[in-house]
Design a protein around this motif. Structure first.
Motif, PDB file in Angstrom:
ATOM      1  N   GLN A 185       0.797  -1.137  -0.185  1.00 54.63           N
ATOM      2  CA  GLN A 185       0.038   0.008   0.071  1.00 54.63           C
ATOM      3  C   GLN A 185       0.949   1.163   0.034  1.00 54.63           C
ATOM      4  O   GLN A 185       0.607   2.238  -0.667  1.00 54.63           O
ATOM      5  N   LEU A 188       2.388   1.629  -3.565  1.00 48.31           N
ATOM      6  CA  LEU A 188       1.481   2.399  -4.376  1.00 48.31           C
ATOM      7  C   LEU A 188       1.027   3.707  -4.154  1.00 48.31           C
ATOM      8  O   LEU A 188       0.803   4.674  -5.245  1.00 48.31           O
ATOM      9  N   PRO A 196      -7.099   4.639  -4.378  1.00 51.10           N
ATOM     10  CA  PRO A 196      -6.628   3.291  -5.385  1.00 51.10           C
ATOM     11  C   PRO A 196      -5.653   2.590  -4.811  1.00 51.10           C
ATOM     12  O   PRO A 196      -5.778   1.321  -5.012  1.00 51.10           O
ATOM     13  N   LEU A 200      -6.215  -1.330  -4.447  1.00 52.49           N
ATOM     14  CA  LEU A 200      -5.706  -2.169  -5.202  1.00 52.49           C
ATOM     15  C   LEU A 200      -4.867  -3.242  -4.604  1.00 52.49           C
ATOM     16  O   LEU A 200      -4.767  -4.327  -4.661  1.00 52.49           O
ATOM     17  N   SER A 201      -4.232  -2.563  -3.325  1.00 53.49           N
ATOM     18  CA  SER A 201      -3.545  -3.549  -2.191  1.00 53.49           C
ATOM     19  C   SER A 201      -4.519  -4.646  -1.878  1.00 53.49           C
ATOM     20  O   SER A 201      -4.379  -5.765  -1.447  1.00 53.49           O
ATOM     21  N   LEU A 203      -7.400  -5.955  -3.207  1.00 54.96           N
ATOM     22  CA  LEU A 203      -7.616  -6.702  -4.372  1.00 54.96           C
ATOM     23  C   LEU A 203      -6.626  -7.600  -4.188  1.00 54.96           C
ATOM     24  O   LEU A 203      -6.851  -8.989  -4.311  1.00 54.96           O
TER      25      LEU A 203
END
Length: 257
Positions: A185, A188, A196, A200-201, A203
């Protein structure tokens, strides 16, 4: 002359980075985090396979290849791989102030009462979302069914009970928070906005559990932990709360066996 606009010569202006250069920079930034995540699951597979080959839990390599592994060997594999991973991460995080940057040395920037209140709201919201998903979207499929089946096959000796608690309620939260919040995280968030990065992390966190039907439920809890980490800046707080959550889930699963 005083009012004249001064501008840099065309050749002196910084060149705008191309999409390819930005993509390469992004990949270089997140690859270490992805590498640590891959390493953890490789270690799990290797440790479990070695234990099964050694006859821990009465398993066999043929059984491991077909997915019919023994629960005791799986739990030992989780614990041993977590110990190895934590040891390697400790060496990695000691360099360049990473330990401080990911928030392992404090309980964060929020007052204790505010942190607990926010954590309660976030985790409760995630649990409600999880319940609604498991009840109305995939009715009849237990979100903890795989864990319950594995634990049901393990003789309930004091050692095995302690082993299960160590693997699920202690080792997994430490490694998962280090990997998915502290490393992924954060990596990113250096390149994309925070939401986001959290999504994304989360997911990735849900996908690597290998249960496609459970991805939304796992994501809801991961998003809660991701936002809490963003607000507090304390990975230490996240690890403790993740341990408490897994302990409660383990107790619930054991009561259903």
């Amino acid at each position: 002359m005083d009012n004249a606009e001064i501008s840099l010569p065309p050749e002196s202006k910084p060149a705008k980075a191309s999409f390819g250069a930005k993509l390469a920079q992004f990949l270089r930034g997140i690859l270490p985090s992805i590498g640590w995540i891959v390493l953890y699951f490789v270690l799990q597979i290797l440790c479990t396979a070695v234990l099964i080959a050694a006859g821990v839990g009465g398993g066999s390599l043929a059984g491991a290849a077909s997915g019919d592994t023994k629960g005791v060997a799986v739990l030992w594999g989780l614990v041993i791989s977590a110990i190895i991973q934590i040891g390697l991460l400790a060496l990695y995080l000691k360099k360049d102030g990473r330990y401080h940057r990911i928030g392992l040395d404090s309980f964060g920037k929020m007052p204790f009462a505010q942190t607990i209140g926010l954590a309660f709201v976030l985790i409760l919201t995630a649990m409600i979302a999880n319940f609604l998903y498991a009840t109305y979207v995939i009715p009849g499929i237990g979100m903890q069914e795989d864990m319950a089946k594995m634990l049901a096959e393990i003789p309930r000796t004091p050692l095995n009970i302690a082993l299960g608690f160590g693997a699920i309620a202690i080792a997994a939260p430490i490694v998962e928070e280090l990997l998915f919040r502290g490393l992924l995280q954060n990596a990113l968030a250096r390149f994309i906005p925070v939401w986001p990065a959290i999504l994304l992390s989360s997911l990735v966190f849900a996908a690597v559990h290998g249960q496609p039907y459970a991805i939304p439920g796992l994501m809801s809890l991961s998003i809660a932990f991701g936002y809490l980490y963003h607000r507090t800046g304390s990975l230490r707080t996240n690890i403790i709360l993740h341990m408490l959550n897994n302990s409660a889930a383990l107790l619930l699963t054991q009561s259903m066996i």
